[in-house]
Design an enzyme around this catalytic site. Structure first.
Site, mmCIF file in Angstrom:
data_model
loop_
_atom_site.group_PDB
_atom_site.id
_atom_site.type_symbol
_atom_site.label_atom_id
_atom_site.label_comp_id
_atom_site.label_asym_id
_atom_site.label_seq_id
_atom_site.Cartn_x
_atom_site.Cartn_y
_atom_site.Cartn_z
ATOM 1 N N CYS A 132 -49.794 5.895 -82.925
ATOM 2 C CA CYS A 132 -49.945 5.323 -81.574
ATOM 3 C C CYS A 132 -48.678 5.507 -80.744
ATOM 4 O O CYS A 132 -48.670 5.157 -79.553
ATOM 5 C CB CYS A 132 -50.247 3.825 -81.652
ATOM 6 S SG CYS A 132 -51.490 3.392 -82.864
ATOM 7 N N HIS A 156 -51.903 -2.366 -79.881
ATOM 8 C CA HIS A 156 -53.141 -1.585 -80.052
ATOM 9 C C HIS A 156 -53.999 -2.299 -81.080
ATOM 10 O O HIS A 156 -53.551 -2.531 -82.208
ATOM 11 C CB HIS A 156 -52.797 -0.171 -80.523
ATOM 12 C CG HIS A 156 -54.000 0.631 -80.935
ATOM 13 N ND1 HIS A 156 -55.170 0.672 -80.199
ATOM 14 C CD2 HIS A 156 -54.223 1.426 -82.024
ATOM 15 C CE1 HIS A 156 -56.042 1.452 -80.805
ATOM 16 N NE2 HIS A 156 -55.495 1.914 -81.921
ATOM 17 N N HIS A 158 -58.015 -2.750 -82.995
ATOM 18 C CA HIS A 158 -59.349 -2.232 -83.277
ATOM 19 C C HIS A 158 -60.325 -3.413 -83.271
ATOM 20 O O HIS A 158 -61.239 -3.458 -84.075
ATOM 21 C CB HIS A 158 -59.377 -1.533 -84.631
ATOM 22 C CG HIS A 158 -58.592 -0.258 -84.676
ATOM 23 N ND1 HIS A 158 -58.445 0.481 -85.822
ATOM 24 C CD2 HIS A 158 -57.923 0.423 -83.718
ATOM 25 C CE1 HIS A 158 -57.709 1.549 -85.568
ATOM 26 N NE2 HIS A 158 -57.378 1.528 -84.294
ATOM 27 N N GLU A 183 -62.791 -18.112 -66.739
ATOM 28 C CA GLU A 183 -61.482 -18.780 -66.781
ATOM 29 C C GLU A 183 -60.382 -17.903 -67.390
ATOM 30 O O GLU A 183 -59.237 -17.899 -66.929
ATOM 31 C CB GLU A 183 -61.615 -20.098 -67.568
ATOM 32 C CG GLU A 183 -60.369 -20.952 -67.613
ATOM 33 C CD GLU A 183 -59.957 -21.534 -66.258
ATOM 34 O OE1 GLU A 183 -60.718 -21.413 -65.289
ATOM 35 O OE2 GLU A 183 -58.846 -22.100 -66.191
ATOM 36 N N HIS A 238 -63.433 2.672 -80.392
ATOM 37 C CA HIS A 238 -62.163 2.686 -81.124
ATOM 38 C C HIS A 238 -61.406 1.359 -80.954
ATOM 39 O O HIS A 238 -61.164 0.660 -81.937
ATOM 40 C CB HIS A 238 -61.332 3.874 -80.634
ATOM 41 C CG HIS A 238 -59.989 4.027 -81.263
ATOM 42 N ND1 HIS A 238 -59.294 5.211 -81.259
ATOM 43 C CD2 HIS A 238 -59.174 3.146 -81.886
ATOM 44 C CE1 HIS A 238 -58.132 5.052 -81.876
ATOM 45 N NE2 HIS A 238 -58.036 3.796 -82.267
HETATM 46 C C1 LIG Z 1 -58.384 3.781 -89.832
HETATM 47 S S1 LIG Z 1 -57.098 3.865 -88.689
HETATM 48 C C2 LIG Z 1 -57.321 5.384 -87.819
HETATM 49 C C3 LIG Z 1 -56.199 5.742 -86.907
HETATM 50 C C4 LIG Z 1 -56.013 4.733 -85.833
HETATM 51 O O1 LIG Z 1 -56.932 4.408 -85.088
HETATM 52 C C5 LIG Z 1 -54.733 4.089 -85.637
HETATM 53 O O2 LIG Z 1 -54.607 3.196 -84.798
HETATM 54 C C6 LIG Z 1 -53.576 4.541 -86.453
HETATM 55 O O3 LIG Z 1 -52.481 3.690 -86.335
HETATM 56 P P1 LIG Z 1 -51.225 3.930 -87.289
HETATM 57 O O4 LIG Z 1 -50.206 2.951 -86.759
HETATM 58 O O5 LIG Z 1 -51.625 3.591 -88.680
HETATM 59 O O6 LIG Z 1 -50.787 5.350 -87.161
HETATM 60 ZN ZN LIG Z 2 -56.347 3.128 -83.347
#
Ligand SMILES: CSCCC(=O)C(=O)COP(=O)(O)O
Ligand SMILES: [Zn+2]
EC number: 4.2.1.109
Length: 303
Positions: A132, A156, A158, A183, A238
């Site tokens: 990332c 970031h 998921h 709110e 994602h």
């Molecule tokens: C199953 S994680 C796939 C890669 C991804 O979406 C991600 O955010 C990778 O983050 P990282 O810090 O592990 O490189």
């Molecule tokens: Zn990711």
């Protein structure tokens, strides 16, 4: 410091107390891994103070990742947190159990040049910076390029709610998440600093996913250019990138956005469309959007 299954092993007893921050790499000379609040009282030099702050930031990333793991935001090793402390940007390693990070596992980059400063010591195992990283840096760039904007942390996730809401928007053929009259909108700031109000329209752009995380950089940067006030970008199927002036700001916004995604999905099941104000809203005359474009209003009722 990494076990055979690839998970990180915290080892201050084995490594860091003997080799503070593995100071051959960092140049530090005191045991900087102890957070400031736990250090023995005594005369402090500014160097000690600096070490303690750095230790706090590293520890904070490890703690936040653990917390986010338990919220389902950084499971399966993906997702993460980056924090900027002055001229240092801290980034966790890639592909590791994010709930088991140790402070020495962090990468450090210079701000604003983004040049690498410190890598984790060899005893951490063969670590690479998070995939990332280019996306975190694209968000930090907002604070460099725009007067009045400041970015001190990028998260970031998921989050399942974030993913679900991109699927809802996909079904509607939309490339932005839109919500008003809730709110939790009040916890989200524009990049220029002003908070949204309850009656404002919050717009978060959605970009398409790519097979490799790093290949999102171009479309994320383009979304940031096209939506200069949005403090987050959703990635279809994602997750979410969100940033703030500090880690507290970024975390608050992440929590508020998650609540808004959740509310949108539940409201939809109840037959309510959160893109529009409720019937009879008293605040229609006093609304702003994250966007420069026109606000959304309910479709006229069919007779
Ligand atoms: C199953 S994680 C796939 C890669 C991804 O979406 C991600 O955010 C990778 O983050 P990282 O810090 O592990 O490189
Ligand atoms: Zn990711």
């Amino acid at each position: 410091m990494s076990s055979q299954d690839g998970s990180l092993v915290a080892g201050p007893g084995r490594c860091c107390s003997a080799v503070p921050f593995c100071c051959s790499a960092s140049g530090h000379t005191s045991n900087a891994l102890e957070p400031a609040r736990e250090r023995a009282a005594g005369p402090w030099s500014s160097h000690d103070q600096r070490d303690a702050e750095e230790a706090d930031t590293r520890l904070l990333i490890a703690e936040l990742c653990k917390q986010f793991y338990h919220l389902g935001w950084v499971t399966g090793t993906g997702g993460g947190v980056s924090i900027r402390d002055g001229h240092n940007i801290y980034i966790a390693p890639s592909g590791v159990q994010k709930e088991r990070l140790h402070p020495i596992n962090m990468f450090v980059l210079d701000y604003p040049s983004f040049q690498p400063l410190i890598s984790p010591p060899a005893c951490s195992g063969p670590l690479r910076p998070s995939q990332c990283t280019p996306l975190f840096l694209a968000a930090y760039r907002i604070g460099i390029d725009r007067p009045g904007a400041e970015v001190g942390s990028v998260i970031h996730t998921h989050s399942p709610e974030a993913v679900d809401v991109t699927i809802l928007c996909e079904l509607r053929g939309e490339d932005a998440f839109v919500i008003t009259h809730h709110e939790m909108i009040k916890g989200i700031r524009r990049n220029s600093g002003e908070y949204h109000r309850y009656q404002d329209e919050l717009v978060i752009p959605i970009i398409d996913n790519t097979p490799q995380e790093r290949d999102l950089e171009e479309s994320l940067s383009e979304a940031i250019r096209r939506h200069p006030e949005a403090p987050a970008v959703l990635v279809r199927r994602h997750g979410l990138y969100v940033w703030g002036r500090s880690w507290r700001d970024a975390k608050t916004q992440c929590e508020c956005l998650d609540a808004l995604f959740n509310a949108t999905i539940r409201a939809r099941l109840l037959g309510c469309d959160m893109r529009f104000p409720p019937a009879g809203s008293k605040y229609l005359h006093d609304r702003k959007s994250t966007e420069a474009g026109p606000l959304r209003f309910p479709e006229p009722q069919q007779q």
